[in-house]
Design a protein around this motif. Structure first.
Motif: not given
Length: 505
Positions: A98-106, A110-115, A117-126
């Motif tokens: 389901t988490a992987m689908l979040i990036g694909c959906y974006q 057109g919410i985010a480009s393929f470049r 979207a992956p950046r939004t998955f990275m955070d200090d909390a992760v």
């Protein structure tokens, strides 16, 4: 010569139906009248009903006209939000997927480009969650968790009621001062060790769920008790300061600590009754820990170094997390352990629950998406508009609405972003309605900790989900009641009584 039936019509019919690919028709079995392909479709629809519901909600939101004040991308974000909530509640799709689908959906909407979207998955909390899971694996390798567990059981006693109360109390009180991340990190290996030495998850599933949820909910109710308990508290202090309202460390504790103290026995009692443990006396576990430690002998130098690294990481979280971040500090500890040959990559690769890391990365991405598209602010505005229509515009009623909205939103995105998005809105509403911004602000920060319902709501939930003892439904089952109790306690006790006694409004 007796009569003999040469041609049996019923047998011929059965054979004909079998050859044609149909089930034999039994007059007494009406359910067998469907051919196999239709049965398979029916079974598929039944099995995938929650996934189909999630998809239907997403498509429906996608096709609806864009509401006033919301962008098209914000509408698409709400579609994903609905899909993810259904999947996280029902596990219609494995949670990491389901988490992987979040990036694909974006990307596809057109919410985010393929470049981007992956950046939004990275955070200090992760990075932090990954570091915590690795650190826990290191402590378990050297049986440090067993030593700490034995010490705790000596203090609490062997009765399960006292052990659970001790776990909740330790997590709650320590989370206010050493952050909830450190409290979970300390207690998780102990909980896993108790379950393992009590026979393992298959033998004591209720005990396993009980201990994991006691850890998660314990840090939840305690992380708000002091400003040092989390980023959400510091953020709210900053927002209040911008309005000229300065609140001290002691005043914050005086306002919120009673909530923590009341919730400790409530959480313990509720979890013990909901997940009745298979073992009520842990004397056997205590003896097993002693025997295992005697067999291992005294602590080795490697074990001492591992413990020293862990303690150094905890100190770093307390004093340096604002500057370097909890994730970076955790990873420095892991890198140091690897350099000292205390652990190697193959061991970490086997013992780290990578699905949990991916799961929380997806949650972070979704939270950023809701903020960037304006969907989070639009949702908050709609809730407040409904409150105004219901003539809920000031005082305790406004407090109840803002706390409820915050508590609901925080279960779908991290507490820090929740306060960042809702805090300024609610403080402005408080000013306009002549309600104390201090009260609304503290209540907003407090309600952002009510992350009882979803795995993704807070790192604590994601971490205790890692060992595999819990299902997503367990959080909803156990957290629903605590969610309501926390809201009632905030509004009916703190807002209507305690804060008036203190004279803060």
């Amino acid at each position: 010569m007796g009569k003999q039936k040469v041609f049996k019509l019923n047998e011929y019919r059965k054979k004909e139906r079998t050859v044609s690919g149909l089930e034999p028709l039994d007059n007494g079995d009406r359910g067998a009248r469907f051919p196999p392909p239709l049965n398979k479709v029916k079974a598929f629809l039944k099995e995938q009903k929650w996934l189909l519901l999630a998809l239907l909600l997403t498509v429906l939101i996608y096709l609806l006209p864009t509401p006033r004040g919301l962008t098209v991308q914000g509408k698409y974000a709400l579609g994903l939000w609905a899909f993810v909530i259904v999947c996280f509640l029902t596990e219609a799709v494995p949670l990491p997927m389901t988490a992987m689908l979040i990036g694909c959906y974006q990307v596809f909407t057109g919410i985010a480009s393929f470049r981007e979207a992956p950046r939004t998955f990275m955070d200090d909390a992760v990075i932090f969650i990954m570091g915590v899971l690795m650190m826990g694996a290191m402590l378990m390798k050297y049986n440090i968790h067993n030593r700490v567990a034995l010490f705790m059981l000596k203090l609490c006693g062997a009765r399960i009621e006292r052990v659970i109360l001790g776990i909740v109390a330790f997590c709650a009180i320590s989370a206010g001062f050493i952050t909830e991340h450190a409290a979970v990190m300390i207690m998780l290996p102990i909980g896993v060790g108790i379950v393992s030495l009590s026979g393992g998850y298959k033998k004591v599933p209720n005990l396993a769920k009980l201990i994991m949820l006691a850890i998660a909910y314990g840090v939840m109710i305690g992380s708000v008790s002091a400003p040092s308990g989390g980023a959400r508290n510091a953020l709210m202090l900053g927002l209040l300061s911008s309005l000229g309202i300065n609140i001290g460390y002691g005043q914050w504790m005086l306002m919120v600590m009673p909530f923590t103290l009341i919730m400790i026995p409530i959480v313990s009692y509720w979890l013990l009754n909901l997940f009745s443990p298979e073992i009520t006396d842990l004397s056997g576990t205590v003896q097993a820990i002693r025997e295992e430690m005697e067999a291992d002998g005294p602590m080795t130098n490697q074990a001492r170094m591992a413990l020293a690294i862990f303690l150094a990481v905890v100190v770093g979280w307390i004093f340096a997390s604002q500057r370097f971040g909890v994730g970076n500090i955790a990873m420095v500890g892991i890198l140091l352990a690897a350099v000292l040959r205390l652990i190697d990559w193959s061991y970490l690769q086997q013992k780290t629950q990578w699905g949990v890391v991916l799961l929380y990365a997806g949650a972070i991405s979704m939270g950023k998406m809701l903020i960037a598209t304006g969907a989070a602010s639009w949702l908050a505005g709609q809730f407040l508009h409904l409150a105004a229509v219901a003539e809920v515009t000031e005082g305790v009623s406004l407090l109840a609405v803002t706390a409820t909205v915050t508590a609901l939103v925080t279960n779908t995105m991290a507490d820090g972003p929740t306060v960042a998005v809702l805090g300024p809105i609610f403080l402005k509403v408080a000013e306009l309605s002549r309600t104390s911004p201090l009260v609304i602000g503290v209540a907003t920060s407090l309600a952002s900790a009510f992350s009882y319902l979803l795995v993704i709501a807070t790192p604590a939930n994601a971490i205790v989900y890692g060992p595999g003892f819990l299902r997503a439904q367990d959080f909803l089952k156990a957290g629903g009641v605590l969610f309501l109790i926390s809201l009632v306690l905030t509004v009916a006790f703190l807002g209507s009584f305690w804060w008036r006694v203190l004279g803060v409004w």
